[in-house]
Design a protein around this motif. Sequence first.
Motif, PDB file in Angstrom:
ATOM      1  N   SER A 110      -7.228   7.786   4.359  1.00  0.00           N
ATOM      2  CA  SER A 110      -7.393   6.435   4.892  1.00  0.00           C
ATOM      3  C   SER A 110      -7.181   6.416   6.397  1.00  0.00           C
ATOM      4  O   SER A 110      -7.925   5.744   7.125  1.00  0.00           O
ATOM      5  CB  SER A 110      -6.429   5.478   4.197  1.00  0.00           C
ATOM      6  OG  SER A 110      -6.709   5.403   2.814  1.00  0.00           O
TER       7      SER A 110
ATOM      8  N   SER B  85     -10.815  -3.590  -3.738  1.00  0.00           N
ATOM      9  CA  SER B  85      -9.510  -3.014  -3.417  1.00  0.00           C
ATOM     10  C   SER B  85      -8.361  -3.837  -3.972  1.00  0.00           C
ATOM     11  O   SER B  85      -7.198  -3.506  -3.735  1.00  0.00           O
ATOM     12  CB  SER B  85      -9.355  -2.917  -1.892  1.00  0.00           C
ATOM     13  OG  SER B  85      -9.316  -4.220  -1.321  1.00  0.00           O
TER      14      SER B  85
ATOM     15  N   PRO C 265      -5.452  -4.900  -6.167  1.00  0.00           N
ATOM     16  CA  PRO C 265      -4.648  -4.080  -7.094  1.00  0.00           C
ATOM     17  C   PRO C 265      -4.724  -4.624  -8.509  1.00  0.00           C
ATOM     18  O   PRO C 265      -4.731  -5.837  -8.727  1.00  0.00           O
ATOM     19  CB  PRO C 265      -3.233  -4.195  -6.528  1.00  0.00           C
ATOM     20  CG  PRO C 265      -3.231  -5.470  -5.739  1.00  0.00           C
ATOM     21  CD  PRO C 265      -4.618  -5.639  -5.205  1.00  0.00           C
TER      22      PRO C 265
ATOM     23  N   ASN D 182       2.749   7.776   4.670  1.00  0.00           N
ATOM     24  CA  ASN D 182       1.766   7.557   3.614  1.00  0.00           C
ATOM     25  C   ASN D 182       1.226   8.907   3.148  1.00  0.00           C
ATOM     26  O   ASN D 182       0.729   9.687   3.964  1.00  0.00           O
ATOM     27  CB  ASN D 182       0.626   6.686   4.151  1.00  0.00           C
ATOM     28  CG  ASN D 182      -0.296   6.195   3.058  1.00  0.00           C
ATOM     29  OD1 ASN D 182       0.142   5.957   1.937  1.00  0.00           O
ATOM     30  ND2 ASN D 182      -1.563   6.054   3.381  1.00  0.00           N
TER      31      ASN D 182
ATOM     32  N   ALA E  45       1.441  -4.078  -6.473  1.00  0.00           N
ATOM     33  CA  ALA E  45       1.007  -3.391  -5.260  1.00  0.00           C
ATOM     34  C   ALA E  45       1.968  -2.254  -4.933  1.00  0.00           C
ATOM     35  O   ALA E  45       3.130  -2.243  -5.351  1.00  0.00           O
ATOM     36  CB  ALA E  45       0.945  -4.375  -4.094  1.00  0.00           C
ATOM     37  N   ALA E  46       1.459  -1.270  -4.166  1.00  0.00           N
ATOM     38  CA  ALA E  46       2.284  -0.132  -3.762  1.00  0.00           C
ATOM     39  C   ALA E  46       3.400  -0.613  -2.837  1.00  0.00           C
ATOM     40  O   ALA E  46       3.294  -1.665  -2.205  1.00  0.00           O
ATOM     41  CB  ALA E  46       1.417   0.897  -3.046  1.00  0.00           C
TER      42      ALA E  46
ATOM     43  N   PRO F 238      -3.581   0.229   2.607  1.00  0.00           N
ATOM     44  CA  PRO F 238      -3.393   0.080   1.153  1.00  0.00           C
ATOM     45  C   PRO F 238      -4.693  -0.206   0.409  1.00  0.00           C
ATOM     46  O   PRO F 238      -4.900   0.296  -0.703  1.00  0.00           O
ATOM     47  CB  PRO F 238      -2.429  -1.108   1.048  1.00  0.00           C
ATOM     48  CG  PRO F 238      -1.683  -1.118   2.335  1.00  0.00           C
ATOM     49  CD  PRO F 238      -2.682  -0.679   3.356  1.00  0.00           C
ATOM     50  N   HIS F 239      -5.589  -0.979   1.020  1.00  0.00           N
ATOM     51  CA  HIS F 239      -6.887  -1.259   0.396  1.00  0.00           C
ATOM     52  C   HIS F 239      -7.724   0.013   0.315  1.00  0.00           C
ATOM     53  O   HIS F 239      -8.347   0.303  -0.715  1.00  0.00           O
ATOM     54  CB  HIS F 239      -7.639  -2.324   1.203  1.00  0.00           C
ATOM     55  CG  HIS F 239      -6.980  -3.668   1.190  1.00  0.00           C
ATOM     56  ND1 HIS F 239      -7.119  -4.556   0.143  1.00  0.00           N
ATOM     57  CD2 HIS F 239      -6.173  -4.278   2.087  1.00  0.00           C
ATOM     58  CE1 HIS F 239      -6.427  -5.654   0.404  1.00  0.00           C
ATOM     59  NE2 HIS F 239      -5.835  -5.505   1.582  1.00  0.00           N
TER      60      HIS F 239
ATOM     61  N   ASP G 175      -6.663   3.101   0.323  1.00  0.00           N
ATOM     62  CA  ASP G 175      -6.060   4.031  -0.639  1.00  0.00           C
ATOM     63  C   ASP G 175      -6.528   3.731  -2.064  1.00  0.00           C
ATOM     64  O   ASP G 175      -6.846   4.646  -2.839  1.00  0.00           O
ATOM     65  CB  ASP G 175      -4.534   3.939  -0.586  1.00  0.00           C
ATOM     66  CG  ASP G 175      -3.947   4.644   0.632  1.00  0.00           C
ATOM     67  OD1 ASP G 175      -4.695   5.362   1.316  1.00  0.00           O
ATOM     68  OD2 ASP G 175      -2.738   4.467   0.887  1.00  0.00           O
ATOM     69  N   ARG G 176      -6.561   2.442  -2.422  1.00  0.00           N
ATOM     70  CA  ARG G 176      -6.963   2.079  -3.791  1.00  0.00           C
ATOM     71  C   ARG G 176      -8.443   2.370  -4.025  1.00  0.00           C
ATOM     72  O   ARG G 176      -8.818   2.846  -5.112  1.00  0.00           O
ATOM     73  CB  ARG G 176      -6.644   0.600  -4.041  1.00  0.00           C
ATOM     74  CG  ARG G 176      -5.152   0.316  -4.190  1.00  0.00           C
ATOM     75  CD  ARG G 176      -4.877  -1.086  -4.691  1.00  0.00           C
ATOM     76  NE  ARG G 176      -5.117  -2.106  -3.679  1.00  0.00           N
ATOM     77  CZ  ARG G 176      -4.200  -2.568  -2.846  1.00  0.00           C
ATOM     78  NH1 ARG G 176      -2.966  -2.074  -2.881  1.00  0.00           N
ATOM     79  NH2 ARG G 176      -4.485  -3.516  -1.988  1.00  0.00           N
TER      80      ARG G 176
ATOM     81  N   ARG H 184       3.383  -9.861   5.587  1.00  0.00           N
ATOM     82  CA  ARG H 184       3.518  -8.404   5.717  1.00  0.00           C
ATOM     83  C   ARG H 184       3.762  -8.006   7.171  1.00  0.00           C
ATOM     84  O   ARG H 184       4.638  -7.187   7.476  1.00  0.00           O
ATOM     85  CB  ARG H 184       2.241  -7.743   5.177  1.00  0.00           C
ATOM     86  CG  ARG H 184       2.365  -6.249   4.896  1.00  0.00           C
ATOM     87  CD  ARG H 184       1.113  -5.771   4.178  1.00  0.00           C
ATOM     88  NE  ARG H 184       1.113  -4.331   4.018  1.00  0.00           N
ATOM     89  CZ  ARG H 184       1.379  -3.697   2.896  1.00  0.00           C
ATOM     90  NH1 ARG H 184       1.702  -4.386   1.813  1.00  0.00           N
ATOM     91  NH2 ARG H 184       1.332  -2.384   2.831  1.00  0.00           N
TER      92      ARG H 184
ATOM     93  N   GLN I  36       4.583   0.127   3.300  1.00  0.00           N
ATOM     94  CA  GLN I  36       4.769   1.178   4.296  1.00  0.00           C
ATOM     95  C   GLN I  36       5.132   0.511   5.615  1.00  0.00           C
ATOM     96  O   GLN I  36       4.396  -0.336   6.108  1.00  0.00           O
ATOM     97  CB  GLN I  36       3.481   1.997   4.451  1.00  0.00           C
ATOM     98  CG  GLN I  36       3.073   2.767   3.219  1.00  0.00           C
ATOM     99  CD  GLN I  36       3.951   3.981   2.984  1.00  0.00           C
ATOM    100  OE1 GLN I  36       4.543   4.513   3.909  1.00  0.00           O
ATOM    101  NE2 GLN I  36       4.040   4.428   1.742  1.00  0.00           N
TER     102      GLN I  36
END
Length: 673
Positions: free
Chosen positions: A405, A444, A446, A400, A450-451, A466-467, A469-470, A366, A454
Amino acid sequence: MSQHSSGTTLDRRLATLDHATRSLSDAGDFGKQVKLPRVLDALRRVLLLPGGCAAVRDRAEQLETAGLFLGTDWATPQILIPALSTGSLRSANPDTVVVEAVSDLRLLAVAKGDYEHPSISAEHANDHLSQVLAVNLSLLFTPPSEAERAQQGRMAQVSRELLHHLVAEVGYEKVLENLVDEIWRILRQRPIQVDSVKRMITQIAVARANPDVDLGASSLGADRLISSLYGTTEGCREDPGVEIYAARLESMDDSALQYEATGFARSMHDTGLVSPYHAVLLRFLLGRGEYLLGEAMGLSSTGRDSLLCYHELVHALIDQAVHVETAQCVYGLTLMLERGILYQPPVAPALWRQLALRLSPYSQQRLTQVFGPTPHARAWLLSGMLSVLGLPLGIGQGDNPTCQSARALSMWAYNDPDYLLQTLVWAARDDEIVMHFEGQPLSSRPDGDAAPLQTDLDPVSLLVVPHLDRIYAEMGRRCLGRDGDPHRWINPEFHGWWSGRGFRINVDVTTGHLTDLDQFQRHFYAGYHPFYNGNQPVIHPQPAGIAVTDSGARFVGWHAITILRVSLDPQQQMRVYFYNPNNDSGQDWGDGVVVGTAGHGERFGEASLPFEQFASRLYIFHFDPLEPGESAAVDPEELERVMGYIRRSWGADRLPETDAAVPIVQDGDGERS
């Protein structure tokens, strides 16, 4: 195409445009929607030809009178935001590009006195256009990229022809002056992500080298910005390249090195920008003792003490995190030392752990995908970590949509840095964060896909957000069916124990109507205003929710912010200083409510408003129920002024006696950006 044939084609297309404009003008409100596509198509065909911009400018008044802008934001030019023109001019939708182009040409007609507009003055129109040109400067100097050509086709050239026509009328001097002012305004907020600012400075440098471009009075400010990146000190004055600069350092004595060090430090603290040459110097000074290192970072006595006490840790951080590509983290490292957070017992061991951390394959992939393979992924993450710890109020949410977050990361970096470092380890090593909600663990990981990735976040946010957010969404789901707003239960569990257990909201969740406004405002004053709470300062940052409005005071949406402190500004006006995870805190919310970022006692990264204006946009806040304050003592006249701001803006259609209110949807997003 010859000049004669292009002129004939333009005349023919203008005749079609004039006919379509008359049809639009003659149509009723319902019929205009039917006639509008023909006008837009005719405009597109005209703008594609040489001389098209000038011809459309001459017809701008007729087009507006006919109803071209009816029902859009362009119908109220006095509230248009220049920065938003970038998205319009680069849009894949040809109609959006056309309407933006016609709007700008209309403003040019107003600025030149050819069109006396009832809503905007010639001076305002000229200023708006110069800002539009400033934020789109790259389109003036670069041809369409492959991506632009694929997305926009020939419309990519229309945007450029428009800007060339505008700059020929407005002039470069005013444009670059506005661009320089805009860059300084952004830099005063000390954002972590400054890539867009660096690109703008590069465009200024290109314009500066063009003998046909006169920067006028803005040249001094432009030179300071350019030199902050490309020629900061005597050793790199002519921007020789990092390899040549590194070779020059080898031949410098301690006196020359100190001159280099103080020059870089002065520039860094002045602008908030770090030159790539600064990273080269800092790495070179690792073997020259702590004094020159402290000089290169411009450390005060507090920062020097931190450097001397934790010199091995600082050396390791510089060695692994500071590279030419990650030079900006030097400012984060400097401010982290100045904050003195290394003296908190868990922080230094947590940083040693981070230095040795093995990233998961997913985290490496990532980071590499977004920031590139050089330096390695761990260096990018370490550089982001230093920036977040040094500039907790510089974290931005990017594109986002959930702002909670980013607010949480900022709050932890500001108030609880060891917890931030722990969540970073979980996300980067384990690809999972586990938090608890009312005693129950929430993972967290998914459930499905996964989304989408970003790409406009800093390295820490890229992995952690992302973690979060979930987890936040799951907390929202567990509150479904409860009476009232879910943030009453979510915020203390999500952000930390210091979030006040008292909770007030002035909007009925079911109907969207305003409710109990007087008591809501009295409680806020009693909880936060020093004149009514026994002069009690804000001890811990507190989550709050605001109703964001545009420059026309129209409701835009719900947004999460952090209340940091309340105090008198230099003009002896009581102000609320807060953190806004939006990427630019300096916003005009209409009705005279303009968010300040400098000049009113703000510290770097803070936004501020006079207390009553802030209260007028507030819809959620937390407080300590054991410290109620003196709600009965609040001045009724001040409360009435707050109510006036509400009635003239987002509360206009939410008053209890109206039926047009928009309910708050409990879909897990809560205070939305």
